[in-house]
Enzyme design. Structure first.
Site, mmCIF file in Angstrom:
data_model
loop_
_atom_site.group_PDB
_atom_site.id
_atom_site.type_symbol
_atom_site.label_atom_id
_atom_site.label_comp_id
_atom_site.label_asym_id
_atom_site.label_seq_id
_atom_site.Cartn_x
_atom_site.Cartn_y
_atom_site.Cartn_z
ATOM 1 N N ASP A 111 0.810 -1.213 0.000
ATOM 2 C CA ASP A 111 0.000 0.000 0.000
ATOM 3 C C ASP A 111 0.845 1.266 0.000
ATOM 4 O O ASP A 111 0.303 2.360 -0.159
ATOM 5 C CB ASP A 111 -0.941 0.001 1.211
ATOM 6 C CG ASP A 111 -2.370 0.357 0.824
ATOM 7 O OD1 ASP A 111 -2.720 0.150 -0.350
ATOM 8 O OD2 ASP A 111 -3.119 0.831 1.681
ATOM 9 N N ASP A 531 -11.737 -5.937 10.746
ATOM 10 C CA ASP A 531 -11.796 -7.393 10.804
ATOM 11 C C ASP A 531 -13.035 -7.875 11.565
ATOM 12 O O ASP A 531 -13.766 -8.755 11.096
ATOM 13 C CB ASP A 531 -10.513 -7.956 11.423
ATOM 14 C CG ASP A 531 -10.089 -7.191 12.673
ATOM 15 O OD1 ASP A 531 -10.842 -6.296 13.117
ATOM 16 O OD2 ASP A 531 -9.016 -7.488 13.223
#
Length: 830
Positions: A111, A531
């Site tokens: 990223d 998550d």
């Protein structure tokens, strides 16, 4: 274990007595039974799987695997905080997993768009040619080279091949050179870029002179970052400019290892090289990906990167199962993937959305001062959830069903047409695979697929394929929803330029516009703990999850052992929980498909940070009791003591049950209790404040990435003793000082009292001491290295103690009775 067989038929002589089997040809109808006395606590909630595989050479002459494909996702963001060497070792451990090579594909998301990470991955692919076959040849475990070569003990133990020592020596030499190259990459890239930039500057000066123009201003040349092939790096440059900076660069996708052939490829014996003549030397597919980033777009941090991986992998490999790992978590058990697939392929496994493996950590101090192992959570809470609807998704070490990530619910056999269920293995693969979107979700029309998944037709077409390939094998009539055996033996289509171009387009920053990515599809946006929210959405649609505890740890990683880093890590988790509480992901708003006990578990996720307010009050109550001279309760009578005793016994009984059932040691349980109070009075309280600010005032909170750098110090736990100040330390320090001061004041009052009430003092001091006992690891961390306590801490501690003592004497001077004789004291030993 005992064996028995049916007795002879009437009129038989039973000559095969003594429990013998006799001639089976004489009595073909007779059953053969075996009784296996297996305890129920082993069978439930886990199952014993015995697999017999008899290859059929007529139907499968090349011995191809019928297992489904698995796509590994590895995410990284900053090579300065996540060392490329650690990431490269993780990739090498994935490429060497014990799973059919043609069924594995590995993707890494960078990223940060750093050339350092890109070239480190290229170096890892080069070493994989030697490392992966070496692991297969000698059954190496673990298959992280850095961890393997750091193991203490005899490396030849249980090794059968005579050439192991020679092979190991060569591989070790190659790995040492590999580490040197990785560590020198920053200087290599810098020197290369400086050389190319100097050449470009000379070209520009020559061009200007040839044109006859005398420049009045100094020549400005873009300080680009150059790749080894002499071209500009399309990602982030060392000297950022527009279009080449973090948050503003083009999308990059490079297939570093192409998809392998479906059939085994053996190596050859060459002079001076390792003999791989009987070893499969194929390598899994490996892809480097850095999604496009542009100003004005919300890239949604890690969740956005994971969704880009989902889309690009669907176009390139489309494995029906996805296993995601952090860059510092490597494969410790090469058979772990097969153990997870067993649950997915088992009867009834079609409604499992993910398999969560426990997180295990290395590099933690032996005493586990700050409960980094989270033993109570992973060995207690998560195992308990496995008996309801399944464990939470905790960010790494999780195997997903790709179809569940697309926002669909579990298959409903009553809604699917009978001829498409695949039951009993009677339907062909083509008939079973021919499903439409309305078969999965009646409310979803085919024309609405672009609105949900984007405009990529390859991506939309891959969805029913992934759903079909992820079904259990319908090799028995009891499997009501499966795929025919042998349906996945077909070779994968080779990659072409059109497919790769499509994979690049789906990682563009605009692809998610006006779609449901991050809202219903893929990893869910809007929380720093994406998550937990992603797992909650799946459970809320009716899926269930499984907790897979393997005898040998499946994966291992690193965790921050420094006090400050640990508190900030917990702060991020707690802030995410507060965001969940104030969002539509609150379990109060869950659907009826979420079971009630599972709902309570998710409610606890959103509520636990708010308990810090009550915990703060409880920590101050003993001190206030000692300072005021009044006990916590007005009258200490038998009723109160009995109530206190019963409550204490209940808490002790609960702790004993947790320890015995989950097999958690008492030391781990106590460390968990200590850090619960430390984090509850610091990180959880700050999370509540920050969460309220975000909800009420709209103030966003940014978190720094937890450092995972390697320590060069000789002491493996040097970071443990590093003292880094943070404002999160203020509440525990205040609590401790107030309780210590209260104990000193109460002791002074009691000892100089004409009628000392020692029972009252001991009762109040016990609770203050109990609070201080929980804070012991916190103050041990503030002291730094043992026997090397910073001088400033000792000086300030002495000054504070003297100041507080003098202040108390000034406020409440000690005075004896009037008839005290001069020069005498009224002190009496209690």
């Amino acid at each position: 274990m005992s064996g028995s067989n049916g007795g002879p038929p009437d009129g038989g002589d039973g000559k095969s007595g003594g429990g013998g089997l006799g001639d089976p040809g004489d009595k073909p109808w007779q059953p053969l039974t075996q009784t296996l006395p297996i305890p129920t606590n082993i069978i439930s909630p886990y199952r014993l799987l015995i697999v017999f595989e008899t290859p059929d050479k007529t139907k499968n002459p090349k011995g191809r695997s019928d297992l489904p494909g698995v796509d590994f996702f590895v995410s990284t963001a900053d090579p300065e905080k996540e060392p490329p060497l650690v990431t490269a070792n993780t990739i090498l451990s994935i490429l060497a997993v014990e799973y059919p090579v043609e069924k594995v594909a590995c993707y890494i998301s960078d990223d940060g768009g750093a050339l350092l990470t890109f070239e480190a991955m290229a170096e890892a692919c080069s070493l994989a040619d030697l490392w992966v076959p070496f692991c297969r040849k000698h059954d190496i475990e673990p298959r992280n080279p850095d961890t393997y070569f750091s193991l203490k003990g005899d490396p030849t133990k249980n090794k059968k091949r005579t050439d192991f020592v020679k092979d190991r020596r060569r591989v070790k030499r190659e790995y040492d050179e590999f580490k040197v190259r990785i560590n020198n990459l920053p200087d290599t890239i810098r020197r290369r870029s400086d050389a190319y930039n100097a050449r470009e500057e000379m070209k520009m000066i020559k061009t200007i002179r040839e044109s006859g123009v005398d420049p009045t201003e100094p020549i400005k040349v873009k300080r680009a970052t150059w790749m080894a092939d002499g071209t500009h790096w399309p990602g982030t440059w060392a000297n950022p400019i527009p279009d080449h900076a973090k948050g503003n660069h083009a999308g990059i996708l490079q297939v570093m290892l192409k998809p392998p052939s479906p059939d085994t490829l053996h190596g050859s014996e060459e002079e001076g090289l390792i003999d791989y003549s009987d070893i499969d030397i194929r390598l899994p597919m490996f892809v480097y990906m850095s999604r496009e980033k542009r100003p004005g777009y919300d890239h949604n941090k890690k969740a956005g990167a994971m969704n880009a991986l989902v889309r690009s992998s669907a176009v390139l490999s489309n494995g029906p199962f996805i296993l995601n790992l952090d860059c510092d978590h490597y494969v410790y058990n090469c058979m772990a993937v097969r153990e997870g697939i067993c649950f997915m392929m088992d009867r009834g496994g079609e409604d499992i959305c993910y398999i969560q493996f426990p997180q295990r950590f290395e590099g933690i101090d032996p005493s586990d001062r700050y409960a980094n192992h989270n033993t109570v959570f992973f060995d207690g809470n998560m195992r308990a959830l496995d008996g309801i609807q399944g464990p939470f998704y905790v960010g790494t070490g999780c195997m997903f069903r790709r179809f569940a990530l697309y926002g669909f619910g579990p298959p409903n056999l009553d809604l699917l047409p009978h001829e498409k269920k695949g039951g009993g293995g009677t339907e062909s693969g083509e008939e079973t695979q021919a499903l439409k979107a309305t078969d999965f979700e009646p409310d979803l029309h085919v024309n609405e697929l672009p609105r949900r998944f984007g405009n990529s037709k390859l991506l939309s077409n891959s969805i029913p394929v992934a759903e079909f390939q992820g079904r259990p094998i319908a090799d028995h009539a009891t499997v009501k929803y499966g795929r025919p055996p042998g349906a996945l033996r077909k070779a994968r289509e080779p990659l072409d330029a059109t497919t790769v171009a499509e994979a690049v387009s789906v990682i563009s920053c605009w692809y998610e516009d006006k779609t449901e990515w991050g809202n219903r599809v893929g990893w869910i946006y809007g929380s720093v703990t994406e998550d937990v929210v992603t797992g909650y959405r799946m459970h809320n649609r009716g899926w269930r999850s499984i907790y897979c505890l393997t005898k040998r740890d499946a994966f291992r990683g690193s965790a921050p052992i420094n006090l400050t880093d640990r508190l900030h890590q917990v702060l991020r988790w707690a802030t995410g929980s507060v965001e969940i509480f104030f969002s539509r992901n609150n379990a109060f708003l869950a659907s009826q498909r979420l079971k009630w006990l599972q709902r309570l578990a998710y409610l606890n996720v959103g509520i636990y940070p708010f308990t810090s307010v009550f915990l703060i009050v409880y920590c101050f109550l003993p001190a206030l009791s000692l300072l005021s001279g009044h006990f916590i309760v007005k009258n200490v009578n038998a009723t109160f003591l009995i109530f206190l005793l019963l409550m204490t016994l209940c808490l002790i009984g609960l702790a004993v049950l947790e320890v015995r059932w989950s097999e958690v040691s008492l030391e781990d349980w106590w460390r968990n209790e200590q850090f619960w109070l430390i984090s509850g009075t610091s990180s959880h309280l700050a999370a509540v404040v920050q969460g309220l600010l975000k909800v009420i005032a709209g103030i966003e909170i940014s978190f720094t990435l937890t450092s995972k750098a390697l320590e060069d110090s000789d002491d493996a736990y040097a970071e443990l003793y590093l003292v880094k100040w943070t404002s999160l330390m203020i509440p525990p320090i205040v609590i401790a000082m107030i309780n210590v001061l209260a104990m000193v004041v109460a002791f002074s009052r009691t000892i100089y009292s004409t009628a000392p009430q020692w029972g009252k003092f001991v009762g109040g001091a016990f609770f203050s001491f109990w609070v201080l006992a929980h804070l012991y690891p916190f103050f041990k961390g503030l002291m730094g290295r043992r026997r090397k306590t910073p001088t400033i801490v000792l000086v300030w501690s002495g000054l504070i103690a003297i100041t507080l003592s003098l202040l108390w004497v000034a406020i409440n001077p000690i005075s004896g009775p009037a008839d005290t004789v001069a020069g005498e004291s009224n002190f009496k030993f209690p």
